[in-house]
Design an enzyme around this catalytic site. Structure first.
Site, PDB file in Angstrom:
ATOM      1  N   GLU A 161       0.834  -1.216   0.000  1.00  0.00           N
ATOM      2  CA  GLU A 161       0.000   0.000   0.000  1.00  0.00           C
ATOM      3  C   GLU A 161       0.862   1.256   0.000  1.00  0.00           C
ATOM      4  OE1 GLU A 161      -3.257  -0.070   2.824  1.00  0.00           O
ATOM      5  OE2 GLU A 161      -3.323   2.112   2.897  1.00  0.00           O
ATOM      6  N   LYS A 168      -7.496  -1.168  11.471  1.00  0.00           N
ATOM      7  CA  LYS A 168      -6.835  -1.462  10.195  1.00  0.00           C
ATOM      8  C   LYS A 168      -5.639  -0.524  10.032  1.00  0.00           C
ATOM      9  CE  LYS A 168      -6.107  -1.625   5.573  1.00  0.00           C
ATOM     10  NZ  LYS A 168      -5.226  -0.766   4.767  1.00  0.00           N
ATOM     11  N   ASP A 196       4.033 -14.955  11.135  1.00  0.00           N
ATOM     12  CA  ASP A 196       2.695 -15.380  10.713  1.00  0.00           C
ATOM     13  C   ASP A 196       1.702 -14.236  10.956  1.00  0.00           C
ATOM     14  OD1 ASP A 196       0.169 -16.486  10.508  1.00  0.00           O
ATOM     15  OD2 ASP A 196       0.678 -18.338  11.562  1.00  0.00           O
ATOM     16  N   HIS A 209      -2.204  10.652   0.382  1.00  0.00           N
ATOM     17  CA  HIS A 209      -2.347   9.315  -0.183  1.00  0.00           C
ATOM     18  C   HIS A 209      -2.232   9.360  -1.707  1.00  0.00           C
ATOM     19  CE1 HIS A 209      -3.884   5.344   1.180  1.00  0.00           C
ATOM     20  NE2 HIS A 209      -3.876   5.171  -0.111  1.00  0.00           N
TER      21      HIS A 209
END
Ligand code: MEV
Length: 430
Positions: A84, A263, A279, A380
């Site tokens: 991202e 998130k 993991d 962004h």
């Protein structure tokens, strides 16, 4: 100890080769070791073929460095593997802001993992519970025998607990200090070793024997305290701090917002988890189960405004389970994962968990600071523009030039980037 201060101004402006050299100078890792470890995404198809099944190739992701981190007084260059755009830049920028308040502080529990041994069709629950508890010492000794190498290193089973889940169902938790390992294999071994004995003691039928990813005895905590002036956007100290605090309250009140808030935290944590060969599914499962432990899904990090003698401060704190290892697993076979640990100069699993948690808090701060002020899209989109420029075929210096133009034109599409690129490549008529 690192030789750097984790501040490398203008790092993003250098070519990839130059960045390898700068990283080598700052960490004392030989440049050819860096280049070799990162070549082709870290592992070749032959190695990949030995890790999982039916391999037909490998799949690389960008490996970047978040800068400016100061954690418990130690500077860290933090490797992040993520697709991202803006995650690495945002974490670096937030870490720079946090540094103005003295950096992050972090603490971590010992590496305690639990396995669960389920029995059902238990005829008499109170008697079964009593028998298991009475046999606790014997069961812990038996568990220790099944993981002797870990015990020899100073780890091993530490505690046992019985939980009644239904009128006929019991689950036994065995807690184990896994030291520098993630611990899944260790506690699964213990669960399978003790299963038959637990079934015998409870007179029930043996069910599942597996770790729990809700490792709530393996918590990590990260904190920071930042002067309002350092966090202010466009000099708006109170508005920025109040905006972030109200964004935190929003997440505390509303699970829909808390999911997105978390998130943003995982944007910082997962890339470190992936870079170090850990993991991430286990980490994600534990994080969200912990966030929901009260029955109300809540944010893993919260922000508060405080008044001190030095003026208004913004304080952030994060708490979550984090089961990370620095031995075994993928690390044995993945040179890029080993390089990631070396870049951070990590010597314990707990230290890695603290760095990952601080990366999570930094990412959360970056997101809330943008959302509470100018919105997320501006920063962004300018980074997104670089990836669009790449998709359009731009190379080297062209990437930034095309990205700048399509951002200025407010038309960040591959088609427009191709047009700009064609113009750029046209030989000048003069
Ligand atoms: C995007 O990857 C993450 C954010 O949505 C996090 C947040 O809203 O806090 C910006």
């Amino acid at each position: 100890m690192p030789v750097h201060e984790a501040r490398i101004p203008g790092f993003h402006k250098h070519s990839l080769t130059e960045r390898h050299r700068i990283l080598s100078e700052n960490t004392s890792i030989p440049i050819d070791e860096i280049t070799r470890a990162l070549h082709g995404g870290g592992i070749d198809p032959e190695t990949a073929d030995k890790i999982v099944e039916n391999v037909v190739g490998t799949y690389a992701l960008p490996f970047g460095l978040a800068l400016n981190f100061l954690i418990n007084g130690t500077p860290y260059i933090v490797p992040m593997v993520v697709e991202e755009p803006s995650v690495i830049a945002a974490a670096s920028n937030a870490a720079r802001i946090v540094r103005e308040g003295g950096g992050f502080s972090a603490t971590v529990d010992p590496s305690i993992m639990a396995c669960q041994i389920q029995t059902y069709d238990v005829p008499n629950i109170p008697i079964a519970v009593e028998r298991v508890l009475a046999a606790k010492r014997m069961l812990l000794e038996h568990a220790a025998k099944s993981v002797e190498p870990l015990v020899a290193l100073g780890g091993g089973p530490t505690d046992l607990e019985v939980r009644v889940l239904a009128a006929d169902m019991i689950v036994v938790h065995v807690y184990t200090d896994c030291l520098d390992a993630m611990g899944a294999n260790t506690v699964n071994t213990i669960a399978e070793a003790l299963g038959p004995e637990i079934a015998r003691l409870t007179e029930g039928r043996l069910g599942l024997r597996i770790l729990s990813n809700l490792c709530d005895r393996r918590l990590v905590r990260a904190r920071c305290r930042i002067p309002a002036a350092a966090v202010a956007v466009s000099g708006q100290e109170q508005q920025t701090v109040d905006g972030i605090v109200n964004a935190s309250r929003f997440a505390e009140l509303d699970p829909y917002r808390a999911a997105t808030h978390n998130k943003g935290i995982m944007n910082g944590i997962d890339p470190v988890v992936i870079a170090t060969g850990n993991d991430w599914r286990a980490v994600e499962a534990g994080a969200h189960a912990y966030a929901a432990r009260s029955g109300h899904y809540a944010p893993l990090a919260v922000w508060r405004k405080t008044q001190t003698d030095e003026g208004t401060m913004l304080e952030g704190s994060l708490e979550m389970p984090l089961s990370l290892g620095i031995v075994g697993g993928t690390l044995r076979v993945h040179p890029a994962a080993r390089l990631a640990l070396k870049i951070m100069d990590i010597s314990t699993a707990g230290q890695l968990a603290q760095v990952a948690a601080c990366a999570g808090l930094a990412s959360n701060l970056a997101a809330l600071r943008a959302l509470a002020t100018e919105g997320i899209q501006r920063g962004h989109m300018s980074l997104h523009a670089r990836s669009v420029a790449l998709q359009a075929g731009a190379i080297d210096d062209e990437v930034q030039q095309v990205a700048n133009r399509i951002s200025e034109d407010r038309l960040i599409t591959v088609e427009h980037a191709q047009t700009v690129l064609q113009e750029l490549r046209k030989p000048s008529s003069s």
